[in-house]
Design a protein around this motif. Structure first.
Motif, PDB file in Angstrom:
ATOM      1  N   ARG A 133      -5.963  -9.326  -8.598  1.00  0.00           N
ATOM      2  CA  ARG A 133      -6.799  -8.146  -8.833  1.00  0.00           C
ATOM      3  C   ARG A 133      -6.937  -7.859 -10.321  1.00  0.00           C
ATOM      4  O   ARG A 133      -8.030  -7.577 -10.821  1.00  0.00           O
ATOM      5  CB  ARG A 133      -6.196  -6.926  -8.131  1.00  0.00           C
ATOM      6  CG  ARG A 133      -6.254  -6.943  -6.619  1.00  0.00           C
ATOM      7  CD  ARG A 133      -5.606  -5.683  -6.075  1.00  0.00           C
ATOM      8  NE  ARG A 133      -5.606  -5.653  -4.609  1.00  0.00           N
ATOM      9  CZ  ARG A 133      -5.144  -4.647  -3.892  1.00  0.00           C
ATOM     10  NH1 ARG A 133      -4.637  -3.581  -4.494  1.00  0.00           N
ATOM     11  NH2 ARG A 133      -5.174  -4.696  -2.573  1.00  0.00           N
TER      12      ARG A 133
ATOM     13  N   GLN B 222     -14.817  -4.846  -1.288  1.00  0.00           N
ATOM     14  CA  GLN B 222     -13.601  -4.093  -1.001  1.00  0.00           C
ATOM     15  C   GLN B 222     -12.621  -4.918  -0.151  1.00  0.00           C
ATOM     16  O   GLN B 222     -11.417  -4.913  -0.401  1.00  0.00           O
ATOM     17  CB  GLN B 222     -13.947  -2.795  -0.291  1.00  0.00           C
ATOM     18  CG  GLN B 222     -12.736  -1.895  -0.045  1.00  0.00           C
ATOM     19  CD  GLN B 222     -13.135  -0.489   0.366  1.00  0.00           C
ATOM     20  OE1 GLN B 222     -14.323  -0.165   0.447  1.00  0.00           O
ATOM     21  NE2 GLN B 222     -12.157   0.346   0.606  1.00  0.00           N
TER      22      GLN B 222
ATOM     23  N   TRP C 273     -10.977  -7.421  -2.386  1.00  0.00           N
ATOM     24  CA  TRP C 273     -10.001  -6.729  -3.243  1.00  0.00           C
ATOM     25  C   TRP C 273      -8.704  -6.488  -2.488  1.00  0.00           C
ATOM     26  O   TRP C 273      -7.617  -6.722  -3.002  1.00  0.00           O
ATOM     27  CB  TRP C 273     -10.608  -5.413  -3.714  1.00  0.00           C
ATOM     28  CG  TRP C 273      -9.727  -4.530  -4.538  1.00  0.00           C
ATOM     29  CD1 TRP C 273      -9.066  -3.407  -4.134  1.00  0.00           C
ATOM     30  CD2 TRP C 273      -9.442  -4.672  -5.930  1.00  0.00           C
ATOM     31  NE1 TRP C 273      -8.386  -2.843  -5.175  1.00  0.00           N
ATOM     32  CE2 TRP C 273      -8.593  -3.601  -6.290  1.00  0.00           C
ATOM     33  CE3 TRP C 273      -9.808  -5.603  -6.905  1.00  0.00           C
ATOM     34  CZ2 TRP C 273      -8.110  -3.438  -7.588  1.00  0.00           C
ATOM     35  CZ3 TRP C 273      -9.322  -5.440  -8.199  1.00  0.00           C
ATOM     36  CH2 TRP C 273      -8.492  -4.371  -8.530  1.00  0.00           C
ATOM     37  N   TRP C 274      -8.807  -6.040  -1.263  1.00  0.00           N
ATOM     38  CA  TRP C 274      -7.610  -5.786  -0.460  1.00  0.00           C
ATOM     39  C   TRP C 274      -6.798  -7.051  -0.236  1.00  0.00           C
ATOM     40  O   TRP C 274      -5.575  -7.001  -0.155  1.00  0.00           O
ATOM     41  CB  TRP C 274      -8.014  -5.193   0.892  1.00  0.00           C
ATOM     42  CG  TRP C 274      -8.253  -3.732   0.872  1.00  0.00           C
ATOM     43  CD1 TRP C 274      -7.937  -2.845  -0.102  1.00  0.00           C
ATOM     44  CD2 TRP C 274      -8.880  -2.963   1.918  1.00  0.00           C
ATOM     45  NE1 TRP C 274      -8.336  -1.572   0.250  1.00  0.00           N
ATOM     46  CE2 TRP C 274      -8.901  -1.623   1.474  1.00  0.00           C
ATOM     47  CE3 TRP C 274      -9.420  -3.293   3.154  1.00  0.00           C
ATOM     48  CZ2 TRP C 274      -9.442  -0.599   2.261  1.00  0.00           C
ATOM     49  CZ3 TRP C 274      -9.949  -2.279   3.934  1.00  0.00           C
ATOM     50  CH2 TRP C 274      -9.965  -0.944   3.486  1.00  0.00           C
ATOM     51  N   ASP C 275      -7.450  -8.197  -0.113  1.00  0.00           N
ATOM     52  CA  ASP C 275      -6.758  -9.435   0.221  1.00  0.00           C
ATOM     53  C   ASP C 275      -6.146 -10.143  -0.989  1.00  0.00           C
ATOM     54  O   ASP C 275      -5.400 -11.109  -0.827  1.00  0.00           O
ATOM     55  CB  ASP C 275      -7.712 -10.406   0.924  1.00  0.00           C
ATOM     56  CG  ASP C 275      -7.828 -10.125   2.422  1.00  0.00           C
ATOM     57  OD1 ASP C 275      -7.281  -9.098   2.875  1.00  0.00           O
ATOM     58  OD2 ASP C 275      -8.480 -10.909   3.126  1.00  0.00           O
TER      59      ASP C 275
ATOM     60  N   ASP D 153      -3.056   0.265  -0.143  1.00  0.00           N
ATOM     61  CA  ASP D 153      -2.834  -0.955   0.613  1.00  0.00           C
ATOM     62  C   ASP D 153      -3.927  -1.133   1.656  1.00  0.00           C
ATOM     63  O   ASP D 153      -4.473  -0.162   2.184  1.00  0.00           O
ATOM     64  CB  ASP D 153      -1.478  -0.901   1.318  1.00  0.00           C
ATOM     65  CG  ASP D 153      -0.320  -0.980   0.339  1.00  0.00           C
ATOM     66  OD1 ASP D 153      -0.499  -1.596  -0.722  1.00  0.00           O
ATOM     67  OD2 ASP D 153       0.750  -0.409   0.631  1.00  0.00           O
ATOM     68  N   PRO D 154      -4.252  -2.394   1.981  1.00  0.00           N
ATOM     69  CA  PRO D 154      -5.227  -2.643   3.045  1.00  0.00           C
ATOM     70  C   PRO D 154      -4.667  -2.213   4.383  1.00  0.00           C
ATOM     71  O   PRO D 154      -3.459  -2.089   4.549  1.00  0.00           O
ATOM     72  CB  PRO D 154      -5.430  -4.163   2.983  1.00  0.00           C
ATOM     73  CG  PRO D 154      -4.172  -4.690   2.385  1.00  0.00           C
ATOM     74  CD  PRO D 154      -3.720  -3.634   1.414  1.00  0.00           C
TER      75      PRO D 154
ATOM     76  N   GLN E 272      -9.909   5.929   2.794  1.00  0.00           N
ATOM     77  CA  GLN E 272      -9.500   4.616   3.281  1.00  0.00           C
ATOM     78  C   GLN E 272      -8.640   4.699   4.541  1.00  0.00           C
ATOM     79  O   GLN E 272      -8.432   3.688   5.219  1.00  0.00           O
ATOM     80  CB  GLN E 272      -8.793   3.841   2.170  1.00  0.00           C
ATOM     81  CG  GLN E 272      -9.773   3.475   1.050  1.00  0.00           C
ATOM     82  CD  GLN E 272      -9.144   2.715  -0.084  1.00  0.00           C
ATOM     83  OE1 GLN E 272      -9.099   1.489  -0.083  1.00  0.00           O
ATOM     84  NE2 GLN E 272      -8.641   3.450  -1.064  1.00  0.00           N
TER      85      GLN E 272
END
Length: 238
Positions: free
Chosen positions: A184, A173, A176-178, A4-5, A76
């Protein structure tokens, strides 16, 4: 499943010191192949590096119970560092023998590796040079197709190709997180199409204020801390 972001206010790209700095620090190594007689084009190298980061993030070994999943989570949870080194000939062959993924563009090859401790690089990667990644485009890149993701570079910053490759990876990146799980999957299944371009100086302020993912570099190398480097303009995030 994926990592997860970070929650709002806990960006791993903030320049000020945060709790992320108190954890063990990891770095994502990327190695670009630069043969003396056939260097890649700069823009292709930047785009290939960004795709390599996305391939690593989405690989089955990087998520869930995969063999790289724990170190990906550790990376991360700390600062999101990426370091680009160059290799050719026997250096490249040794790098290819290490655990990782090679992503190819039109002229570029980039190998991405699972994160390693900041002070624990494998010998065959640690000996590779960070400098000397200056690359050129033989022809100006064509205008970006804005129906696909575009990573816009700050036109006011002068970055080496290696630095810009890492920044493009950061931008990919953040995008991708958002994205949602479905978004995705669609991006991955399409082969991670994207473009990296220098932004029009007249549009840079508009891009940075538009609510799209924005990379602010921590300032470890080349540029000042807090510098805005990349806006990740993914159609799904507009």
């Amino acid at each position: 499943m994926s990592v997860d972001p970070p929650p709002p206010g806990d960006s791993p790209f903030r320049s000020e010191r945060t709790a992320r700095d108190e954890t063990r620090q990891f770095v994502l190594p990327l190695v670009v192949r630069i043969e003396r007689d056939a260097p890649p084009a700069r823009t292709d190298a930047l785009e290939t590096a960004a795709r390599a980061v996305l391939v690593m993030l989405s690989d089955h070994r990087s998520v869930g119970d995969g063999e790289w999943a724990q170190v990906m989570r550790d990376w991360q949870d700390s600062r999101i560092r990426k370091v680009v080194r160059r290799a050719r000939g026997a250096e490249w062959r040794r790098a290819e023998a290490l655990d990782g993924i090679t992503v190819s563009g039109k002229t570029a090859q980039v190998r991405v590796f699972p994160p390693v401790p900041l002070d624990g690089w494998p010998k065959d990667l640690a000996r590779l040079q960070v400098s000397g990644t200056d690359l050129d485009d033989l022809e100006p890149p064509v205008d970006a197709d804005t129906s696909t993701p575009v990573l816009w570079l700050n036109p006011e910053l002068d970055m080496s190709a290696g630095k810009a490759m890492a920044q493009a990876g950061h931008g990919a990146q953040l995008a991708w997180w958002d994205l949602s799980k479905e978004e995705r999957t669609a991006w991955r299944d399409a082969g991670f199409p994207l473009a990296v371009r220098g932004a029009d100086p007249a549009r840079w302020d508009e891009l940075t204020a538009g609510g799209l993912p924005l990379v602010r570099d921590a300032g470890f190398t080349e540029i000042a801390p807090g510098s805005a480097t990349v806006v990740a303009d993914h159609p799904a995030l507009r």
